[in-house]
Design a protein around this motif. Structure first.
Motif, PDB file in Angstrom:
ATOM      1  N   MET A  82     107.601  13.763   5.475  1.00  0.00           N
ATOM      2  CA  MET A  82     108.306  14.490   4.428  1.00  0.00           C
ATOM      3  C   MET A  82     109.207  15.530   5.069  1.00  0.00           C
ATOM      4  N   ALA A  83     110.473  15.520   4.687  1.00  0.00           N
ATOM      5  CA  ALA A  83     111.440  16.455   5.251  1.00  0.00           C
ATOM      6  C   ALA A  83     111.302  17.828   4.600  1.00  0.00           C
ATOM      7  N   ASP A  84     111.635  18.871   5.359  1.00  0.00           N
ATOM      8  CA  ASP A  84     111.653  20.222   4.783  1.00  0.00           C
ATOM      9  C   ASP A  84     112.717  20.312   3.695  1.00  0.00           C
ATOM     10  N   TYR A  85     113.838  19.647   3.944  1.00  0.00           N
ATOM     11  CA  TYR A  85     114.924  19.574   2.976  1.00  0.00           C
ATOM     12  C   TYR A  85     115.271  18.109   2.790  1.00  0.00           C
ATOM     13  N   MET A  86     116.017  17.795   1.761  1.00  0.00           N
ATOM     14  CA  MET A  86     116.412  16.409   1.511  1.00  0.00           C
ATOM     15  C   MET A  86     117.168  15.859   2.716  1.00  0.00           C
ATOM     16  N   GLU A  87     116.791  14.645   3.135  1.00  0.00           N
ATOM     17  CA  GLU A  87     117.453  14.034   4.280  1.00  0.00           C
ATOM     18  C   GLU A  87     117.398  12.521   4.138  1.00  0.00           C
ATOM     19  N   LYS A  88     118.367  11.841   4.728  1.00  0.00           N
ATOM     20  CA  LYS A  88     118.432  10.389   4.644  1.00  0.00           C
ATOM     21  C   LYS A  88     117.219   9.746   5.308  1.00  0.00           C
ATOM     22  N   THR A  89     116.857   8.556   4.803  1.00  0.00           N
ATOM     23  CA  THR A  89     115.729   7.816   5.367  1.00  0.00           C
ATOM     24  C   THR A  89     115.919   7.580   6.862  1.00  0.00           C
ATOM     25  N   SER A  90     117.116   7.154   7.263  1.00  0.00           N
ATOM     26  CA  SER A  90     117.356   6.850   8.673  1.00  0.00           C
ATOM     27  C   SER A  90     117.258   8.099   9.544  1.00  0.00           C
ATOM     28  N   PHE A 106     109.171   9.511  -5.596  1.00  0.00           N
ATOM     29  CA  PHE A 106     110.151  10.210  -6.424  1.00  0.00           C
ATOM     30  C   PHE A 106     110.188  11.710  -6.125  1.00  0.00           C
ATOM     31  N   PHE A 107     111.344  12.296  -6.370  1.00  0.00           N
ATOM     32  CA  PHE A 107     111.538  13.721  -6.128  1.00  0.00           C
ATOM     33  C   PHE A 107     112.419  14.281  -7.238  1.00  0.00           C
ATOM     34  N   ARG A 108     112.484  15.586  -7.329  1.00  0.00           N
ATOM     35  CA  ARG A 108     113.289  16.222  -8.379  1.00  0.00           C
ATOM     36  C   ARG A 108     114.773  16.198  -7.977  1.00  0.00           C
ATOM     37  N   ASP A 116     112.159  18.830  -4.592  1.00  0.00           N
ATOM     38  CA  ASP A 116     110.700  18.853  -4.444  1.00  0.00           C
ATOM     39  C   ASP A 116     110.113  17.487  -4.794  1.00  0.00           C
ATOM     40  N   SER A 117     109.080  17.090  -4.057  1.00  0.00           N
ATOM     41  CA  SER A 117     108.400  15.829  -4.342  1.00  0.00           C
ATOM     42  C   SER A 117     107.666  15.928  -5.672  1.00  0.00           C
ATOM     43  N   ARG A 118     107.692  14.839  -6.426  1.00  0.00           N
ATOM     44  CA  ARG A 118     106.960  14.784  -7.693  1.00  0.00           C
ATOM     45  C   ARG A 118     105.581  14.170  -7.515  1.00  0.00           C
ATOM     46  N   HIS A 119     105.300  13.728  -6.289  1.00  0.00           N
ATOM     47  CA  HIS A 119     104.036  13.030  -6.036  1.00  0.00           C
ATOM     48  C   HIS A 119     103.366  13.522  -4.755  1.00  0.00           C
ATOM     49  N   LEU A 120     102.090  13.177  -4.651  1.00  0.00           N
ATOM     50  CA  LEU A 120     101.305  13.560  -3.484  1.00  0.00           C
ATOM     51  C   LEU A 120     101.938  13.053  -2.193  1.00  0.00           C
ATOM     52  N   VAL A 121     102.034  13.935  -1.214  1.00  0.00           N
ATOM     53  CA  VAL A 121     102.407  13.558   0.146  1.00  0.00           C
ATOM     54  C   VAL A 121     101.401  14.204   1.079  1.00  0.00           C
TER      55      VAL A 121
END
Length: 283
Positions: A82-90, A106-108, A116-121
Protein backbone atom coordinates in the motif's frame (compact mmCIF):
# COMPACT_ATOMS: atom_id res chain seq x y z
CA UNK A 1 -41.89 21.39 -19.02
CA UNK A 2 -42.14 18.61 -21.62
CA UNK A 3 -38.77 19.63 -23.04
CA UNK A 4 -37.17 19.33 -19.59
CA UNK A 5 -38.60 15.85 -19.13
CA UNK A 6 -37.37 14.89 -22.59
CA UNK A 7 -33.84 16.14 -21.86
CA UNK A 8 -33.81 14.29 -18.53
CA UNK A 9 -34.83 11.05 -20.22
CA UNK A 10 -32.13 11.55 -22.84
CA UNK A 11 -29.48 12.03 -20.15
CA UNK A 12 -30.59 8.93 -18.28
CA UNK A 13 -30.65 6.93 -21.50
CA UNK A 14 -27.19 8.10 -22.57
CA UNK A 15 -25.78 7.26 -19.15
CA UNK A 16 -27.07 3.70 -19.32
CA UNK A 17 -25.74 3.26 -22.85
CA UNK A 18 -22.29 4.56 -21.89
CA UNK A 19 -22.01 2.01 -19.08
CA UNK A 20 -23.26 -0.85 -21.30
CA UNK A 21 -25.71 -2.62 -19.01
CA UNK A 22 -25.52 -6.31 -19.85
CA UNK A 23 -28.81 -7.84 -20.97
CA UNK A 24 -27.34 -10.76 -22.93
CA UNK A 25 -27.47 -14.14 -21.25
CA UNK A 26 -24.63 -16.53 -21.87
CA UNK A 27 -25.11 -20.02 -23.24
CA UNK A 28 -23.26 -23.23 -24.03
CA UNK A 29 -21.70 -21.62 -27.10
CA UNK A 30 -20.01 -19.01 -24.87
CA UNK A 31 -18.78 -21.76 -22.56
CA UNK A 32 -17.31 -23.70 -25.48
CA UNK A 33 -15.54 -20.56 -26.76
CA UNK A 34 -13.93 -20.00 -23.36
CA UNK A 35 -12.83 -23.60 -22.99
CA UNK A 36 -11.42 -23.82 -26.52
CA UNK A 37 -9.84 -20.38 -26.83
CA UNK A 38 -6.38 -20.26 -28.40
CA UNK A 39 -4.33 -18.25 -25.93
CA UNK A 40 -1.22 -16.35 -26.92
CA UNK A 41 1.27 -17.36 -24.24
CA UNK A 42 4.61 -16.06 -23.04
CA UNK A 43 6.69 -17.70 -20.32
CA UNK A 44 8.05 -15.08 -17.94
CA UNK A 45 9.60 -17.29 -15.23
CA UNK A 46 9.54 -20.86 -13.99
CA UNK A 47 5.93 -21.78 -13.37
CA UNK A 48 4.67 -18.41 -14.63
CA UNK A 49 3.26 -17.43 -18.01
CA UNK A 50 1.21 -14.61 -19.47
CA UNK A 51 -1.85 -15.57 -21.51
CA UNK A 52 -3.80 -13.13 -23.68
CA UNK A 53 -6.77 -13.54 -25.99
CA UNK A 54 -9.29 -11.56 -28.00
CA UNK A 55 -12.66 -13.18 -28.56
CA UNK A 56 -16.34 -12.51 -28.91
CA UNK A 57 -18.28 -13.44 -25.78
CA UNK A 58 -21.72 -12.50 -24.52
CA UNK A 59 -22.46 -10.98 -27.92
CA UNK A 60 -19.63 -8.47 -27.51
CA UNK A 61 -15.89 -8.14 -28.21
CA UNK A 62 -13.67 -9.06 -25.25
CA UNK A 63 -9.95 -8.82 -24.44
CA UNK A 64 -8.49 -10.98 -21.67
CA UNK A 65 -5.06 -10.56 -20.05
CA UNK A 66 -3.90 -13.14 -17.55
CA UNK A 67 -0.87 -14.14 -15.50
CA UNK A 68 -0.99 -17.82 -14.58
CA UNK A 69 1.18 -18.97 -11.68
CA UNK A 70 1.70 -22.66 -10.96
CA UNK A 71 2.04 -22.38 -7.18
CA UNK A 72 3.77 -25.76 -6.99
CA UNK A 73 6.53 -24.78 -9.43
CA UNK A 74 6.99 -21.02 -9.15
CA UNK A 75 9.64 -19.99 -6.62
CA UNK A 76 8.07 -16.72 -5.56
CA UNK A 77 6.75 -14.73 -2.62
CA UNK A 78 3.20 -13.37 -2.45
CA UNK A 79 2.68 -9.96 -0.87
CA UNK A 80 0.37 -6.98 -0.48
CA UNK A 81 1.53 -3.38 -0.73
CA UNK A 82 0.00 0.00 0.00
CA UNK A 83 1.42 3.35 -1.05
CA UNK A 84 1.58 6.32 1.32
CA UNK A 85 0.01 8.34 -1.47
CA UNK A 86 -1.79 7.29 -4.64
CA UNK A 87 0.65 5.75 -7.10
CA UNK A 88 0.51 3.68 -10.28
CA UNK A 89 0.55 -0.11 -10.01
CA UNK A 90 3.80 -0.34 -11.99
CA UNK A 91 5.52 2.29 -9.82
CA UNK A 92 4.53 0.47 -6.63
CA UNK A 93 5.62 -2.83 -8.17
CA UNK A 94 9.05 -1.54 -9.15
CA UNK A 95 9.55 0.08 -5.74
CA UNK A 96 9.01 -3.36 -4.18
CA UNK A 97 11.19 -5.19 -6.73
CA UNK A 98 8.15 -7.14 -7.92
CA UNK A 99 8.19 -9.41 -10.94
CA UNK A 100 4.40 -9.16 -11.25
CA UNK A 101 1.53 -7.20 -9.74
CA UNK A 102 -2.14 -6.40 -10.10
CA UNK A 103 -4.01 -3.39 -8.75
CA UNK A 104 -5.66 -3.98 -5.40
CA UNK A 105 -8.95 -2.99 -3.84
CA UNK A 106 -11.17 0.09 -3.82
CA UNK A 107 -10.19 3.51 -2.52
CA UNK A 108 -11.83 6.89 -2.07
CA UNK A 109 -11.65 8.73 -5.39
CA UNK A 110 -14.83 10.78 -5.10
CA UNK A 111 -15.09 11.46 -1.37
CA UNK A 112 -12.87 12.74 1.39
CA UNK A 113 -10.33 11.76 2.46
CA UNK A 114 -9.31 11.19 -1.15
CA UNK A 115 -7.03 8.22 -1.77
CA UNK A 116 -7.79 6.37 1.46
CA UNK A 117 -8.39 2.64 1.15
CA UNK A 118 -11.99 1.53 1.65
CA UNK A 119 -10.92 -1.98 2.59
CA UNK A 120 -8.59 -3.87 4.88
CA UNK A 121 -4.91 -3.80 3.92
CA UNK A 122 -2.44 -5.82 5.99
CA UNK A 123 1.28 -5.70 5.23
CA UNK A 124 3.85 -7.76 7.16
CA UNK A 125 1.30 -8.53 9.83
CA UNK A 126 0.39 -4.88 10.41
CA UNK A 127 -3.08 -3.52 9.61
CA UNK A 128 -2.67 -0.32 7.57
CA UNK A 129 -6.34 0.18 6.69
CA UNK A 130 -9.68 -1.31 7.71
CA UNK A 131 -12.85 -2.04 5.78
CA UNK A 132 -15.53 0.66 5.81
CA UNK A 133 -18.55 -0.65 7.69
CA UNK A 134 -20.96 -0.37 4.75
CA UNK A 135 -18.57 -2.28 2.46
CA UNK A 136 -19.00 -5.62 4.28
CA UNK A 137 -22.37 -6.09 2.57
CA UNK A 138 -21.31 -4.91 -0.88
CA UNK A 139 -17.68 -4.87 -2.07
CA UNK A 140 -15.97 -6.17 1.06
CA UNK A 141 -17.26 -9.74 0.97
CA UNK A 142 -13.99 -11.47 0.10
CA UNK A 143 -10.28 -11.36 0.78
CA UNK A 144 -6.96 -12.63 -0.50
CA UNK A 145 -4.93 -13.72 2.52
CA UNK A 146 -1.27 -14.74 2.61
CA UNK A 147 0.02 -16.72 5.60
CA UNK A 148 3.42 -18.45 5.56
CA UNK A 149 3.52 -17.62 1.83
CA UNK A 150 0.35 -19.63 1.15
CA UNK A 151 -2.40 -17.75 -0.69
CA UNK A 152 -6.05 -18.18 0.17
CA UNK A 153 -9.10 -16.54 -1.40
CA UNK A 154 -11.90 -16.57 1.12
CA UNK A 155 -15.16 -15.01 2.23
CA UNK A 156 -14.94 -12.02 4.57
CA UNK A 157 -16.89 -10.51 7.45
CA UNK A 158 -16.60 -8.09 10.36
CA UNK A 159 -15.85 -11.01 12.66
CA UNK A 160 -12.99 -12.30 10.49
CA UNK A 161 -11.50 -8.84 10.26
CA UNK A 162 -11.63 -8.36 14.03
CA UNK A 163 -9.77 -11.64 14.53
CA UNK A 164 -7.18 -11.37 11.78
CA UNK A 165 -4.22 -10.64 14.08
CA UNK A 166 -1.79 -13.55 13.97
CA UNK A 167 -3.68 -15.29 11.16
CA UNK A 168 -2.14 -13.52 8.17
CA UNK A 169 1.09 -11.94 7.04
CA UNK A 170 -0.56 -10.04 4.19
CA UNK A 171 -4.23 -9.48 3.40
CA UNK A 172 -6.41 -7.44 1.10
CA UNK A 173 -10.21 -7.37 1.24
CA UNK A 174 -12.28 -6.65 -1.84
CA UNK A 175 -15.29 -7.93 -3.67
CA UNK A 176 -17.73 -9.01 -4.28
CA UNK A 177 -16.53 -12.58 -3.82
CA UNK A 178 -17.73 -14.45 -6.91
CA UNK A 179 -16.93 -18.07 -6.03
CA UNK A 180 -15.86 -19.77 -2.80
CA UNK A 181 -14.60 -23.37 -2.80
CA UNK A 182 -16.31 -24.15 -6.13
CA UNK A 183 -19.63 -22.68 -4.95
CA UNK A 184 -21.08 -19.77 -6.93
CA UNK A 185 -21.87 -16.74 -4.80
CA UNK A 186 -25.33 -15.27 -5.39
CA UNK A 187 -24.95 -11.78 -6.84
CA UNK A 188 -27.65 -9.18 -6.30
CA UNK A 189 -28.91 -7.29 -9.33
CA UNK A 190 -27.34 -3.94 -8.48
CA UNK A 191 -25.97 -1.61 -11.18
CA UNK A 192 -22.44 -2.42 -9.96
CA UNK A 193 -23.03 -6.08 -10.82
CA UNK A 194 -24.97 -5.61 -14.06
CA UNK A 195 -22.94 -2.92 -15.82
CA UNK A 196 -20.00 -3.84 -18.03
CA UNK A 197 -16.66 -2.43 -16.97
CA UNK A 198 -12.97 -3.33 -17.23
CA UNK A 199 -12.34 -5.84 -14.43
CA UNK A 200 -9.45 -7.03 -12.28
CA UNK A 201 -9.81 -10.47 -10.74
CA UNK A 202 -7.74 -12.86 -8.65
CA UNK A 203 -8.70 -16.52 -8.81
CA UNK A 204 -7.55 -20.10 -8.25
CA UNK A 205 -7.77 -22.84 -10.85
CA UNK A 206 -6.54 -26.26 -9.70
CA UNK A 207 -3.54 -24.92 -7.81
CA UNK A 208 -2.81 -22.20 -10.36
CA UNK A 209 -3.16 -18.62 -9.13
CA UNK A 210 -4.62 -16.36 -11.82
CA UNK A 211 -4.25 -12.58 -11.98
CA UNK A 212 -6.76 -11.47 -14.62
CA UNK A 213 -7.59 -8.16 -16.24
CA UNK A 214 -10.57 -7.94 -18.59
CA UNK A 215 -10.43 -4.99 -20.98
CA UNK A 216 -13.36 -2.63 -21.49
CA UNK A 217 -14.76 0.72 -22.58
CA UNK A 218 -13.32 0.43 -26.09
CA UNK A 219 -14.32 -0.78 -29.54
CA UNK A 220 -12.19 -3.90 -29.03
CA UNK A 221 -13.35 -4.70 -25.51
CA UNK A 222 -16.83 -4.20 -24.07
CA UNK A 223 -15.88 -5.27 -20.56
CA UNK A 224 -17.96 -7.65 -18.46
CA UNK A 225 -20.66 -7.50 -15.86
CA UNK A 226 -19.78 -9.34 -12.66
CA UNK A 227 -22.07 -12.25 -13.43
CA UNK A 228 -20.33 -12.53 -16.82
CA UNK A 229 -16.96 -12.54 -15.02
CA UNK A 230 -18.33 -15.26 -12.76
CA UNK A 231 -19.44 -17.33 -15.77
CA UNK A 232 -16.13 -16.77 -17.61
CA UNK A 233 -13.97 -17.87 -14.67
CA UNK A 234 -16.23 -20.83 -13.93
CA UNK A 235 -15.89 -21.96 -17.55
CA UNK A 236 -12.10 -21.76 -17.12
CA UNK A 237 -12.44 -24.19 -14.21
CA UNK A 238 -11.81 -21.78 -11.33
CA UNK A 239 -12.82 -22.75 -7.80
CA UNK A 240 -12.23 -19.40 -6.02
CA UNK A 241 -12.83 -15.97 -7.60
CA UNK A 242 -12.49 -12.48 -6.10
CA UNK A 243 -13.29 -9.22 -7.85
CA UNK A 244 -10.81 -6.36 -7.33
CA UNK A 245 -11.08 -2.68 -8.19
CA UNK A 246 -11.72 -2.30 -11.91
CA UNK A 247 -12.37 0.39 -14.47
CA UNK A 248 -9.43 2.70 -15.04
CA UNK A 249 -7.62 1.11 -12.10
CA UNK A 250 -7.31 -2.28 -13.82
CA UNK A 251 -3.61 -2.93 -14.43
CA UNK A 252 -1.58 -6.12 -14.85
CA UNK A 253 2.16 -5.56 -14.46
CA UNK A 254 4.71 -8.21 -15.47
CA UNK A 255 8.40 -7.29 -15.43
CA UNK A 256 10.03 -7.78 -18.82
CA UNK A 257 6.76 -8.45 -20.66
CA UNK A 258 7.30 -5.55 -23.06
CA UNK A 259 8.69 -2.02 -23.09
CA UNK A 260 6.48 -0.68 -20.29
CA UNK A 261 5.81 -4.02 -18.53
CA UNK A 262 2.03 -3.46 -18.70
CA UNK A 263 0.21 -6.47 -20.13
CA UNK A 264 -3.25 -4.93 -20.61
CA UNK A 265 -4.38 -1.69 -22.26
CA UNK A 266 -5.50 0.68 -19.45
CA UNK A 267 -8.89 2.15 -20.26
CA UNK A 268 -7.79 5.71 -19.45
CA UNK A 269 -5.04 5.44 -22.06
CA UNK A 270 -2.42 5.25 -19.32
CA UNK A 271 -2.17 3.82 -15.82
CA UNK A 272 -4.30 5.27 -13.06
CA UNK A 273 -2.79 5.89 -9.64
CA UNK A 274 -4.17 3.45 -7.04
CA UNK A 275 -3.77 2.89 -3.33
CA UNK A 276 -2.60 -0.71 -3.10
CA UNK A 277 -1.46 -3.76 -5.03
CA UNK A 278 -1.10 -7.53 -4.78
CA UNK A 279 2.38 -8.40 -5.97
CA UNK A 280 4.92 -11.18 -6.44
CA UNK A 281 8.68 -11.24 -5.92
CA UNK A 282 11.33 -13.86 -6.62
CA UNK A 283 12.00 -16.16 -3.69
Amino acid sequence: MMMRIYLLLMLISSGVTAQQVSTVKWNEADKEKIQSVEWETKKVAKGMRVKTASMRLFDAPQEIFMLEIDTAKAKVNYLVGMADYMEKTSVQAKANDAIAAINGSFFRNHAEPLGDSRHLVMVDGKVLARTDSAEFETRGTGAVVVFNNQVDITGWSREKEKGIAGKADHALTSGPLLMDNEKMVDLSGTPFVLKRHPRSVIAFNNGHLLLIVIGGRSENAAGMSLDEVQFFCDALGCDDILNLDGGGSSTLYVKGYDEDDIVNVPTDGSERAVKGIFYITKD
